[in-house]
Design an enzyme around this catalytic site. Structure first.
Site, mmCIF file in Angstrom:
data_model
loop_
_atom_site.group_PDB
_atom_site.id
_atom_site.type_symbol
_atom_site.label_atom_id
_atom_site.label_comp_id
_atom_site.label_asym_id
_atom_site.label_seq_id
_atom_site.Cartn_x
_atom_site.Cartn_y
_atom_site.Cartn_z
ATOM 1 N N THR A 16 0.825 -1.209 0.000
ATOM 2 C CA THR A 16 0.000 0.000 0.000
ATOM 3 C C THR A 16 0.859 1.259 0.000
ATOM 4 O O THR A 16 1.929 1.301 0.614
ATOM 5 C CB THR A 16 -0.930 0.022 1.222
ATOM 6 O OG1 THR A 16 -0.166 -0.249 2.408
ATOM 7 C CG2 THR A 16 -2.019 -1.021 1.100
ATOM 8 N N ASP A 52 -7.025 4.370 4.696
ATOM 9 C CA ASP A 52 -6.317 4.642 5.948
ATOM 10 C C ASP A 52 -4.980 5.354 5.770
ATOM 11 O O ASP A 52 -4.558 6.117 6.629
ATOM 12 C CB ASP A 52 -6.079 3.327 6.702
ATOM 13 C CG ASP A 52 -7.315 2.856 7.454
ATOM 14 O OD1 ASP A 52 -8.288 3.641 7.516
ATOM 15 O OD2 ASP A 52 -7.315 1.723 7.953
ATOM 16 N N ARG A 84 -7.230 1.194 -3.279
ATOM 17 C CA ARG A 84 -8.181 1.026 -2.176
ATOM 18 C C ARG A 84 -8.960 2.320 -2.024
ATOM 19 O O ARG A 84 -8.383 3.397 -1.911
ATOM 20 C CB ARG A 84 -7.457 0.682 -0.872
ATOM 21 C CG ARG A 84 -8.412 0.646 0.328
ATOM 22 C CD ARG A 84 -7.889 -0.120 1.525
ATOM 23 N NE ARG A 84 -6.799 0.489 2.236
ATOM 24 C CZ ARG A 84 -6.502 0.249 3.529
ATOM 25 N NH1 ARG A 84 -7.243 -0.582 4.245
ATOM 26 N NH2 ARG A 84 -5.462 0.811 4.094
ATOM 27 N N GLU A 158 -12.225 -7.119 8.217
ATOM 28 C CA GLU A 158 -11.910 -6.294 9.384
ATOM 29 C C GLU A 158 -13.018 -6.334 10.436
ATOM 30 O O GLU A 158 -13.054 -5.471 11.329
ATOM 31 C CB GLU A 158 -11.674 -4.845 8.941
ATOM 32 C CG GLU A 158 -10.518 -4.702 7.967
ATOM 33 C CD GLU A 158 -10.324 -3.271 7.480
ATOM 34 O OE1 GLU A 158 -9.496 -2.565 8.075
ATOM 35 O OE2 GLU A 158 -11.007 -2.882 6.517
ATOM 36 N N VAL A 191 -5.944 -4.988 12.647
ATOM 37 C CA VAL A 191 -6.082 -3.836 13.548
ATOM 38 C C VAL A 191 -7.560 -3.516 13.767
ATOM 39 O O VAL A 191 -8.052 -3.466 14.903
ATOM 40 C CB VAL A 191 -5.327 -2.612 13.000
ATOM 41 C CG1 VAL A 191 -5.574 -1.397 13.894
ATOM 42 C CG2 VAL A 191 -3.830 -2.903 12.923
ATOM 43 N N ASP A 192 -8.294 -3.286 12.675
ATOM 44 C CA ASP A 192 -9.714 -2.969 12.811
ATOM 45 C C ASP A 192 -10.515 -4.184 13.270
ATOM 46 O O ASP A 192 -11.543 -4.034 13.942
ATOM 47 C CB ASP A 192 -10.260 -2.435 11.491
ATOM 48 C CG ASP A 192 -9.853 -0.990 11.248
ATOM 49 O OD1 ASP A 192 -10.270 -0.119 12.024
ATOM 50 O OD2 ASP A 192 -9.099 -0.745 10.300
ATOM 51 N N ARG A 236 11.136 -3.250 11.377
ATOM 52 C CA ARG A 236 12.543 -3.604 11.589
ATOM 53 C C ARG A 236 12.709 -5.056 12.048
ATOM 54 O O ARG A 236 13.823 -5.561 12.075
ATOM 55 C CB ARG A 236 13.172 -2.672 12.616
ATOM 56 C CG ARG A 236 13.218 -1.215 12.154
ATOM 57 C CD ARG A 236 13.981 -0.352 13.125
ATOM 58 N NE ARG A 236 14.023 1.039 12.686
ATOM 59 C CZ ARG A 236 14.681 2.005 13.311
ATOM 60 N NH1 ARG A 236 15.358 1.732 14.410
ATOM 61 N NH2 ARG A 236 14.667 3.242 12.842
ATOM 62 N N LEU A 259 4.541 -3.175 4.007
ATOM 63 C CA LEU A 259 4.464 -1.748 4.297
ATOM 64 C C LEU A 259 5.624 -0.958 3.721
ATOM 65 O O LEU A 259 5.537 0.272 3.604
ATOM 66 C CB LEU A 259 4.407 -1.535 5.814
ATOM 67 C CG LEU A 259 3.178 -2.120 6.510
ATOM 68 C CD1 LEU A 259 3.331 -2.008 8.022
ATOM 69 C CD2 LEU A 259 1.906 -1.419 6.067
ATOM 70 N N ASP A 388 4.341 -40.994 -3.837
ATOM 71 C CA ASP A 388 3.260 -41.498 -4.672
ATOM 72 C C ASP A 388 2.578 -40.290 -5.303
ATOM 73 O O ASP A 388 3.077 -39.157 -5.205
ATOM 74 C CB ASP A 388 2.295 -42.370 -3.875
ATOM 75 C CG ASP A 388 1.678 -41.637 -2.687
ATOM 76 O OD1 ASP A 388 1.798 -40.387 -2.616
ATOM 77 O OD2 ASP A 388 1.088 -42.298 -1.825
#
Length: 433
Positions: A16, A52, A84, A158, A191-192, A236, A259, A388
């Protein structure tokens, strides 16, 4: 079941990008950077995110930025493009705003829609809400003279409503009263989902939601769609990202939200068969990868020790020591070891089974051999695995994934050849034909 309308069998990466950044001289700066990604840095699915990731005050400008950037550069982007838009199961005004943006982005005279594969719809509710989104896209197609069903629809799971709706897809898709065959991806939005479920953890961290990921993978499999996990926001923590993907892959969920371009690279490579095979040793419930040196697999740790005595061996795991003869030691080590096959290994085994089947044999034994070295003591182990038709078909999944990637991502051909060699790539493309 309804007929699939998309060609992709797998999606590894769902990346995104904000569509408009406030305070920048060029608010579409991030879109312009993302559309130029190539090779392993480029996702299978790029999502210009007008929900978002973009401030509400910038979304009208964001929709215009999508049109401008995709019209100019979308033809050269190597993956699929699925913007989106805003949507919400409880807000007619939000749904209408998303509809207007889809109309704007899909206008053929603006030149973007020919490079756009579909739209991503967030915050869906029950199955009737999915049908509303589908109907809006059908209206967009008819308004602009596009073929019905030509614009794909992906949804983000969500809410509990959306999770339950996945179980109704097989019954609903293909009815003449909807165009739900346009569905492409089922994407988790943990999250949602956590907010909708009113879940609490002591630290405030997200629950892992393994049930949601399993249900999404199952729902996608049952309906002929593709499952994608949600974002892993500790960008990270590369090891944690890998652990999450490995856990997902065991559920049949081979795609994950990315991300950053760095996460895209990791997620593009993670589900592919490894370049080199490796031996794992289970030491006290923890699997350790052995170091290979001159054909010997070496354990270099302190949780396991092996000592050769005059008439046998002493094997210690933690504080527990056992006296074993050579055959007993070999059996013990066989139980403790596993082999992770390389792409070359998988192709070799498949070619061997295909040749055996051609000769009229229904099953063959394939041997994996290694010399283990623990505390300087070496012992040979051999594992025989029966192949097999069922084993062959299961082994075909990573090869089918590779073949799908190779056919759809020519921009990655050079990197794939560097990983595996031209010979292995060519053989991998031939098996199962």
């Amino acid at each position: 079941m309804a007929e699939r309308k998309h060609d992709r069998k797998f999606v590894r990466t769902f990346f995104t990008t904000p569509t408009a950044v406030e305070g920048e001289e060029d608010s579409a700066k991030m879109l312009r950077g993302a559309v130029g990604l190539r090779g392993m840095k480029a996702p299978d699915v790029w999502v210009p995110d007008n929900e978002d990731a973009t401030a509400p005050s910038m979304r009208d400008e964001g929709a215009e930025n999508i049109v401008e950037v995709v019209a100019e550069n979308g033809a050269d982007f190597p993956g699929e493009i699925h913007p989106r838009v805003v949507w919400h199961r409880d807000s007619p005004a939000t749904r209408y705003q998303g509809f207007k943006h889809m109309l704007q982005i899909s206008d053929p005279e603006r030149g973007a829609i020919e490079h756009i594969d579909g739209f991503v719809i967030p915050e869906v509710g029950d199955i009737d809400d999915w049908k509303k989104a589908d109907e809006f896209i059908t209206i967009v197609e008819n308004e602009h003279g596009l073929e019905e069903g030509s614009i794909a629809m992906s949804v983000i799971i969500e809410s509990g409503q959306a999770e339950l709706a996945m179980g109704q897809l097989r019954e609903e898709m293909g009815k003449p009263t909807n165009n739900l065959e346009r569905l492409f991806l089922l994407v988790d939005g943990e999250v949602d989902y956590t907010k909708d479920m009113r879940a609490i953890t002591p630290t405030g961290a997200l629950p892992p939601w393994p049930e949601l990921r399993h249900n999404t993978s199952r729902g996608a499999s049952a309906a002929g769609l593709i499952a994608v996990d949600g974002p892993y926001d500790d960008i990270r923590d590369v090891e944690g990202y890998h652990e999450r993907m490995t856990d997902n892959q065991a559920k049949g969920m081979l795609g994950i939200w990315s991300l950053t371009p760095g996460q895209v690279v990791e997620a593009n490579q993670s589900p592919l068969p490894p370049e080199n095979g490796s031996w794992l040793l289970d030491v006290g419930g923890r699997k350790v990868e052995l170091e290979s040196e001159d054909g010997v697999e070496i354990y270099d740790g302190n949780r396991l020790s092996l000592e050769e005595t005059g008439d046998g061996y002493v094997l210690r795991v933690g504080g527990d020591g056992r006296e074993l003869d050579e055959d007993e030691l070999r059996e013990e080590l066989l139980d403790m070891t596993e082999y992770v096959p390389s792409m070359d290994d998988i192709v070799d085994s498949m070619e061997e089974f295909e040749a055996a089947k051609e000769a009229g044999r229904g099953a063959i034994a394939i041997t994996q051999s290694a010399t283990l070295r623990i505390d300087g003591v070496e012992i040979d182990v051999n594992k025989d695995r029966m192949w097999d038709e069922a084993t062959y078909q299961a082994a075909m999944t990573p090869i089918t994934l590779f073949q799908d990637v190779y056919r759809n991502r020519p921009d990655q051909h050079e990197e794939l050849a560097e990983m595996y060699s031209e010979d292995v790539v060519e053989r991998a493309m031939d098996v199962g034909a």
